[in-house]
Design a protein around this motif. Structure first.
Motif, short mmCIF file in Angstrom:
data_model
loop_
_atom_site.label_atom_id
_atom_site.label_comp_id
_atom_site.label_asym_id
_atom_site.label_seq_id
_atom_site.Cartn_x
_atom_site.Cartn_y
_atom_site.Cartn_z
N ARG A 93 -5.30 97.91 24.21
CA ARG A 93 -6.06 96.82 23.59
C ARG A 93 -5.74 95.49 24.27
NH1 ARG A 93 -4.76 99.42 18.51
NH2 ARG A 93 -3.15 97.84 18.14
N ILE A 94 -4.48 95.31 24.67
CA ILE A 94 -4.12 94.06 25.37
C ILE A 94 -4.88 93.97 26.68
CG2 ILE A 94 -2.23 92.89 26.54
CD1 ILE A 94 -0.36 93.91 24.36
N PHE B 203 -7.87 95.12 27.31
CA PHE B 203 -9.25 94.71 27.05
C PHE B 203 -9.33 93.24 26.68
CE2 PHE B 203 -9.92 99.35 26.26
CZ PHE B 203 -10.89 99.53 27.23
N LYS B 204 -8.38 92.76 25.90
CA LYS B 204 -8.42 91.37 25.47
C LYS B 204 -8.17 90.40 26.61
CE LYS B 204 -7.02 92.41 20.74
NZ LYS B 204 -6.00 92.25 19.70
N LEU B 205 -7.53 90.88 27.71
CA LEU B 205 -7.24 89.99 28.83
C LEU B 205 -8.42 89.82 29.77
CD1 LEU B 205 -3.60 91.05 29.77
CD2 LEU B 205 -4.33 88.89 28.77
N GLU B 206 -9.50 90.56 29.52
CA GLU B 206 -10.64 90.46 30.42
C GLU B 206 -11.22 89.06 30.44
OE1 GLU B 206 -11.64 92.59 32.58
OE2 GLU B 206 -10.10 94.04 31.98
N LEU C 132 -3.26 83.74 34.11
CA LEU C 132 -2.64 84.32 32.93
C LEU C 132 -2.86 85.82 32.89
CD1 LEU C 132 -1.22 84.00 30.21
CD2 LEU C 132 -3.47 83.54 29.18
N ARG C 133 -4.08 86.25 33.24
CA ARG C 133 -4.37 87.67 33.20
C ARG C 133 -3.47 88.43 34.18
NH1 ARG C 133 -9.72 87.70 34.06
NH2 ARG C 133 -9.50 87.99 36.32
#
Length: 487
Positions: free
Chosen positions: A300-301, A303-306, A312-313
């Motif tokens: 999930r992390i 996907f949220k970093l997209e 930061l990513r």
């Protein structure tokens, strides 16, 4: 109960042996002297007693104390042999033994000095007083004998010395039994005393007692050794089971036969093994489940970093990838730990050569030093992973690896040395902790997740061995010791 039974049996047998010594063995022969030998010793003439130790002569100012007087007749005969008055002669027993007094009174009745104590006991009692026991006549029976079938004659015994089978016509041949003291008053007023010399130790009787004692010790020692070996034999199997439990908690339960106390210990041991196995399995399953479940939030992390900023990513994804690598390593470790070990006899040198050749193909500076073939019973997959981890660590942190194998003291010794910067002494044990890394940057290119040495030591200990690190003049050496199978 077996120990108590052995003690009771030992006491019973010891008492039986003592009774046998006392009742079955012939009694010790007492020293025997003749009045002629005693008289010769009192007159300072050379004499060698035939049936006793030598006589010791001494002169004293006063007569010896009479502890128990000998029969008066013996003292009178000794005075006659010495040509002295009876009051100038002393003759007494030193220790007042009852057997000596009894024998002496029998001698006074004319018993044969060649009859020993056993002979005296074997002779039936006969009245030897009164008529009919004198010397036989020319016609046959003794004079004045009783009529056939009539009562035995009665009356006081005549003191003519004609009693028993052989009278003592010569007083010099009359025997004196036991330990005595004879004294003669000399013309100058002093007293000449004669006593038997102390007997030698050990005497023949004492030798027999010592031999009986030694024989009893030998018999009881043999029985005790056999009994102890029978009782302690199960402890060898118990020690082997304890060692097997340290290597593999999933081993078979302990099955021992022997005393009831040992059976209770075996049952407690088996229950402990079951608890340890359950504890290890529960903890391993829990860690595996946690590691597996961590993958879902990590996904999930991702996907949220997209939609995050590129800088930061990139930083967060690097940490996520590192965590996934750690989780994968933990899952592999748990999988290998739960897999049943397949032990087989293998050539350890051949296994090491394969790992060295595989590392050399990747361009690493790995060489195999002079080694000797060693056969061992082990899990080949586990040993390949242990040797591979040690070589990888030496290559990553030391720039290369030098591997060797030899046998020493019943163990196979694998050494993997490098020429890197080494470690401080306080870090030599800490590096075996899971997920601990000396390289603090956590750079995936310069180190792993910190499970390599922990896994390697776990495999070595599972085989009953040990893995340690040691400092060298330059670099470190990893030393793995694995027990060799019994011959």
């Amino acid at each position: 109960m077996q120990v108590v039974a052995l003690l009771i049996a030992g006491l019973v047998v010891a008492q039986l042996v003592n009774l046998a010594v006392v009742l079955l063995l012939p009694p010790p022969r007492p020293p025997i002297y003749t009045l002629g030998e005693i008289a010769a010793a009192l007159e300072a003439r050379p004499v060698q007693p035939r049936l006793g130790p030598p006589l010791v002569r001494a002169e004293t100012a006063s007569p010896p104390a009479d502890s128990r007087m000998a029969p008066p007749r013996a003292r009178r005969e000794l005075a006659a042999l010495l040509g002295a008055q009876p009051d100038a002669v002393r003759l007494s027993y030193n220790t007042a033994p009852m057997w000596a007094a009894a024998l002496q009174h029998l001698v006074m009745l004319g018993r044969d000095p060649q009859d020993d104590m056993a002979g005296l006991h074997r002779r039936p009692f006969r009245r030897m007083d009164g008529p009919g026991f004198g010397p036989p006549t020319q016609d046959g029976p003794p004079q004045g004998g009783p009529a056939p079938g009539g009562p035995p004659p009665r009356g006081p015994p005549p003191m003519d010395g004609r009693f028993g089978p052989r009278p003592f016509g010569d007083p010099a041949q009359r025997p004196l039994y036991g330990d005595f003291t004879a004294a003669l008053r000399l013309p100058n007023g002093s007293w000449a005393t004669v006593t038997p010399a102390p007997g030698s130790f050990p005497s023949s009787w004492q030798w027999r007692i010592i031999l009986w004692f030694v024989a009893c010790i030998g018999v009881f020692s043999l029985v005790g050794i056999l009994f102890a070996r029978r009782m302690t034999a199960p402890f060898g199997a118990f020690a082997a089971a304890a060692e097997r439990l340290g290597r593999d908690p999933r081993g078979p339960p302990l099955d021992l036969t022997g005393p009831a106390e040992l059976g209770a210990v075996a049952r407690a041991f088996n229950e402990m093994q079951v608890r340890i196995k359950r504890y290890v399995e529960d903890r391993t399953a829990m860690v595996g489940a946690i590691s597996h479940d961590l993958r879902t939030p990590l996904t999930r992390i991702r996907f949220k970093l997209e939609g995050a900023e590129p800088a930061l990513r990139a930083n967060v994804l690097a940490d996520v990838e590192q965590m996934e690598d750690m989780i994968s390593a933990v899952l592999v470790f748990i999988r290998d730990a739960n897999a049943p070990a397949r032990r087989e006899r293998l050539d350890l040198l051949s296994l090491i050569e394969c790992e060295v050749d595989g590392a050399a193909l990747t361009g690493a500076a790995v060489t195999l030093e002079e080694s000797q073939p060693v056969a061992i019973g082990a899990d080949p997959v586990g040993l390949k992973r242990m040797v591979g981890n040690l070589i990888d660590n030496a290559v990553k942190y030391g720039g290369g690896a030098k591997v060797s194998l030899h046998a020493e003291g019943g163990e196979a010794v694998i050494e993997v040395a490098d020429e890197g910067p080494g470690l401080p002494p306080e870090e030599l044990e800490r590096v075996f902790e899971p997920f601990y890394r000396v390289e603090a940057s956590r750079n995936r290119d310069t180190g792993g997740v910190g499970l390599g040495l922990a896994v390697a030591r776990s495999i070595a200990r599972a085989h009953g061995g040990e893995l340690v690190l040691a400092r060298r003049t330059k670099g470190l050496v990893a030393i793995a010791r694995l027990p060799l199978p019994a011959a």
